[in-house]
Design a protein around this motif. Structure first.
Motif, PDB file in Angstrom:
ATOM      1  N   PHE A  23     -14.849 -26.411 -39.273  1.00 50.51           N
ATOM      2  CA  PHE A  23     -14.733 -26.322 -37.813  1.00 50.51           C
ATOM      3  C   PHE A  23     -15.230 -24.924 -37.443  1.00 50.51           C
ATOM      4  N   LEU A  71     -10.689 -34.970 -31.440  1.00 49.21           N
ATOM      5  CA  LEU A  71     -11.408 -35.186 -32.696  1.00 49.21           C
ATOM      6  C   LEU A  71     -11.263 -36.636 -33.149  1.00 49.21           C
ATOM      7  N   VAL A  95      -5.677 -25.721 -34.764  1.00 51.91           N
ATOM      8  CA  VAL A  95      -6.351 -26.275 -35.937  1.00 51.91           C
ATOM      9  C   VAL A  95      -5.463 -26.223 -37.188  1.00 51.91           C
ATOM     10  N   CYS A 154      -4.423 -29.461 -38.656  1.00 50.67           N
ATOM     11  CA  CYS A 154      -5.544 -30.149 -39.312  1.00 50.67           C
ATOM     12  C   CYS A 154      -5.809 -29.542 -40.687  1.00 50.67           C
ATOM     13  N   GLN A 167     -10.074 -35.433 -38.390  1.00 48.38           N
ATOM     14  CA  GLN A 167      -8.721 -34.936 -38.167  1.00 48.38           C
ATOM     15  C   GLN A 167      -8.239 -34.042 -39.308  1.00 48.38           C
ATOM     16  N   THR A 208      -8.071 -30.453 -30.253  1.00 46.57           N
ATOM     17  CA  THR A 208      -7.976 -31.172 -31.526  1.00 46.57           C
ATOM     18  C   THR A 208      -7.661 -32.662 -31.313  1.00 46.57           C
ATOM     19  N   LYS A 209      -7.061 -33.005 -30.170  1.00 53.49           N
ATOM     20  CA  LYS A 209      -6.785 -34.407 -29.888  1.00 53.49           C
ATOM     21  C   LYS A 209      -8.064 -35.192 -29.602  1.00 53.49           C
TER      22      LYS A 209
END
Length: 252
Positions: A6, A72, A121, A124, A77, A69-70
């Motif tokens: 990322f 993704l 993040v 994740c 994920q 991030t939601k």
């Protein structure tokens, strides 16, 4: 496949160089930036080799970060590597002549944006079998200089964040690396000088500065160390540079 990286600030300079190099080494990518056409261009180029997802947002606008991030897809994920590259300098003035908007921009992007993205993040990264956070700081965070008070302060904050974050994440199996480049010939100075390309070019006259690929190769070196090795901190200078502000310009 190495996993998923990322990368913030992925549309130019060090971020773009990291994206290209990591893709060539088998990393799937989540590329973040403000320029959707450039993100699309990179995705089209790199998705020939790896899976690429793009997120277009301004890291300096906290309201745009809350649900990042939601957004993704399921396949992205799990993040194995977070490269906090987004940042920059705005202006080169003594503090009492500095623009308030420039100060806000540097604190919002270089410090707050990095903190918010990392916070979101980390869950994740926890899904990975040994995640890795790489923060791109600056020699200015170690050796502050005049006419750069806010920028130096923001990069000193990145140094402190890296140290504190390492203490929190190592027990969770996540490495943290801080990389502090010196003079790198990217769009850094053009941004600092508000698009004045002639003034920006003079910053790199008379010596051979680093290029973005030098930093990307350093990032990859840190990621490729055995699981028993954690590179905590690296400062990378051009051969002609000895401190944040001392450069031997042989041709001038």
């Amino acid at each position: 496949m190495k996993g998923t990286a990322f990368i913030t600030g992925a549309t130019s300079g060090i971020g773009e160089a990291c994206a290209i190099l990591l893709a060539s080494n088998g990393y799937n990518l989540v590329l973040c930036g403000r320029n959707q056409p450039k993100l699309n261009q990179l995705k089209n180029k790199l998705s020939q080799h790896v899976d690429v997802h793009t997120l277009c947002f301004d890291i300096g606008h906290t309201d745009q970060l809350k649900e990042i991030t939601k957004k993704l897809p399921e396949a992205f994920q799990r993040i194995d590597v977070l490269i906090n590259n987004a940042g920059g300098a705005h202006g080169l003035d003594e503090l009492d002549h500095s623009s308030i908007s420039d100060i806000d921009q540097m604190i919002d992007v270089n410090v707050k944006g990095l903190l918010y993205i990392t916070r979101m993040v980390i869950p994740c990264l926890m899904r990975s079998n040994g995640g890795h956070v790489v923060n791109i700081s600056s020699v200015a965070g170690k050796q502050p200089y005049g006419k750069g008070v806010a920028y130096c302060a923001s990069k000193a904050a990145v140094e402190a964040i890296s140290e504190s974050l390492r203490q929190e994440l190592v027990p969770r199996g996540i490495k943290v690396t801080n990389i502090a480049p010196g003079a790198v010939n990217t769009n850094f100075s053009t941004t600092r000088f508000k698009g004045d390309t002639e003034r920006a070019a003079r910053v790199y006259q008379g010596f051979s500065p680093l290029v973005a690929e030098d930093i990307a190769e350093t990032v990859l070196f840190c990621l490729n160390r055995p699981s028993r090795v954690q590179i905590s901190d690296m400062t990378i200078l051009a051969s002609a540079q000895s401190t944040a502000t001392t450069i031997h310009r042989a041709d001038l």
